[in-house]
Design an enzyme around this catalytic site. Structure first.
Site, PDB file in Angstrom:
ATOM      1  N   ARG A  48       0.754  -1.035  -0.040  1.00 22.22           N
ATOM      2  CA  ARG A  48      -0.176  -0.102  -0.037  1.00 22.22           C
ATOM      3  C   ARG A  48       1.195   0.925   0.068  1.00 22.22           C
ATOM      4  NH1 ARG A  48      -4.442   0.747   4.266  1.00 22.22           N
ATOM      5  NH2 ARG A  48      -2.932   0.722   5.757  1.00 22.22           N
ATOM      6  N   LYS A 144      -2.573   7.002   1.380  1.00 22.72           N
ATOM      7  CA  LYS A 144      -2.483   7.297   2.496  1.00 22.72           C
ATOM      8  C   LYS A 144      -0.680   8.303   2.819  1.00 22.72           C
ATOM      9  CE  LYS A 144      -2.024   5.209   7.077  1.00 22.72           C
ATOM     10  NZ  LYS A 144      -3.103   5.384   7.210  1.00 22.72           N
ATOM     11  N   GLU A 177     -16.352   6.127   5.683  1.00 27.59           N
ATOM     12  CA  GLU A 177     -15.098   6.043   7.171  1.00 27.59           C
ATOM     13  C   GLU A 177     -14.982   6.918   7.932  1.00 27.59           C
ATOM     14  OE1 GLU A 177     -11.291   5.191   5.632  1.00 27.59           O
ATOM     15  OE2 GLU A 177     -11.399   7.314   4.411  1.00 27.59           O
TER      16      GLU A 177
HETATM   17  N1  PLP Z   1      -8.766   4.940   7.112  1.00 27.70           N
HETATM   18  C1  PLP Z   1      -8.528   5.754   7.340  1.00 27.70           C
HETATM   19  C2  PLP Z   1      -8.608   7.644   6.715  1.00 27.70           C
HETATM   20  C3  PLP Z   1      -6.802   5.503   7.981  1.00 27.70           C
HETATM   21  O1  PLP Z   1      -6.368   6.465   8.508  1.00 27.70           O
HETATM   22  C4  PLP Z   1      -7.021   4.715   8.264  1.00 27.70           C
HETATM   23  C5  PLP Z   1      -5.472   4.062   9.141  1.00 27.70           C
HETATM   24  O2  PLP Z   1      -5.109   3.521   8.577  1.00 27.70           O
HETATM   25  C6  PLP Z   1      -7.662   3.588   8.304  1.00 27.70           C
HETATM   26  C7  PLP Z   1      -8.960   4.121   7.551  1.00 27.70           C
HETATM   27  C8  PLP Z   1      -7.539   1.861   8.268  1.00 27.70           C
HETATM   28  O3  PLP Z   1      -7.246   0.781   7.596  1.00 27.70           O
HETATM   29  P1  PLP Z   1      -5.792   0.048   8.183  1.00 27.70           P
HETATM   30  O4  PLP Z   1      -6.120  -1.154   8.686  1.00 27.70           O
HETATM   31  O5  PLP Z   1      -5.327  -0.549   6.958  1.00 27.70           O
HETATM   32  O6  PLP Z   1      -4.491   0.511   9.036  1.00 27.70           O
END
Ligand code: PLP
Length: 281
Positions: A48, A144, A177
């Site tokens: 990612r 990200k 989210e």
């Molecule tokens: N959504 C956002 C905006 C995030 O910053 C994160 C954290 O990384 C997540 C969702 C959850 O992603 P993950 O389960 O890969 O940590």
């Protein structure tokens, strides 16, 4: 911490004020956990990170294998067993103009902090915020990036209204989210989570879907409305930092029985099992 191939003490200044990650948020990052000396879903996080970089046309300047080794070595050098690890890749040092062409090469940092497993009864109050999640255009929520300003504004709004987490809607008004986690709702024994067009492709989200399937709990990926949220029997959020946590109150409405529900409790148990038995050493 790891800085461009070397390990330095964490209190040593390492970033130039001309670093474009610092000046403009021009860069990408990951959040990764280690449980009992094993890094959970290392390859998925590195994939990612590289996808995020690709989307903003940023050359990380090292291979995925070298990045994985640098992450593992950061953990070893710190002698950490349970930790949160943050690889950060910025566009590099440039000048005060924002043009990425001014930056010679990326700066790569890896920071680690001890963090123990939470897997307990976090029961969160959440607020739906006015700031919208990025549209799925060039600035996709799947990147990200070091630009977390809308997530920060969401958190500020939730804090001001007495919530511990924010719920983002997308530009069409669908639930997207949380500020740093993905959302799942449960109604009549069926679990629903939004498609990742309007939210980050959470690695914990993908794990949750696998665990739900393993437990034969019907799970559907489809658009969710605020009505669905308010009338859910249970809600939980997932993320590397949050792990899995119940949301028991949204915008003044008590969700279900107002406490961690049975599906969320099962997920917590399953997560604890999978994080303590898998990972890269
Ligand atoms: N959504 C956002 C905006 C995030 O910053 C994160 C954290 O990384 C997540 C969702 C959850 O992603 P993950 O389960 O890969 O940590």
């Amino acid at each position: 911490m790891y800085v461009n191939g070397k390990f330095v003490p964490e209190n040593q200044p390492v970033i130039s004020v001309f670093d474009h990650g610092f000046l403009y948020g021009d860069g990408v990052f990951e959040g990764i956990r280690a449980y009992n000396g094993r890094v959970f879903k290392l390859r998925e996080h590195v994939d990612r990170l590289f996808d995020s970089a690709k989307a903003i046309d940023l050359d990380i300047g090292m291979s995925k294998e070298a990045m994985e080794e640098a992450i593992l070595e950061t953990l070893r050098k710190n002698n950490f067993k349970d930790a949160y690890i943050r690889p950060i890749v910025s566009r590099g040092n440039g000048d005060l103009g924002l043009d990425p062409l001014k930056c010679d090469k990326a700066n790569v940092f890896i920071v680690a902090k001890t963090m123990s497993s939470l897997y307990d009864t976090m029961e969160l109050k959440a607020i739906t915020v006015g700031v919208r999640r990025n549209a799925p255009d060039a600035l996709s929520p799947n990147i990200k990036s070091l630009n977390y300003l809308n997530n920060i504004l969401a958190k500020i709004e939730a804090n001001a209204k007495g919530g511990q987490e924010a719920i983002f809607l997308d530009h069409n008004g669908f639930v997207a989210e949380g500020s740093g986690d993905n959302i799942f709702i449960i109604k009549n024994g069926v679990v629903y989570t939004p498609p990742t067009i309007n939210n980050l492709k959470g690695i914990t989200r993908a794990t949750a879907i696998e665990l739900l399937e393993k437990n034969k709990i019907p799970t559907r990926v489809e658009n969710i409305s605020l009505f669905d949220v308010y009338t859910a029997d249970e809600i939980f959020v997932t993320g590397t930092a949050a792990e899995a946590a119940a949301v028991v109150w949204v915008d003044g409405r008590t969700i279900g029985a107002g406490k961690t529900g049975p599906v969320t409790a099962l997920m917590l148990k399953e997560f604890e099992k999978i994080t303590s038995t898998t990972g890269t050493e």
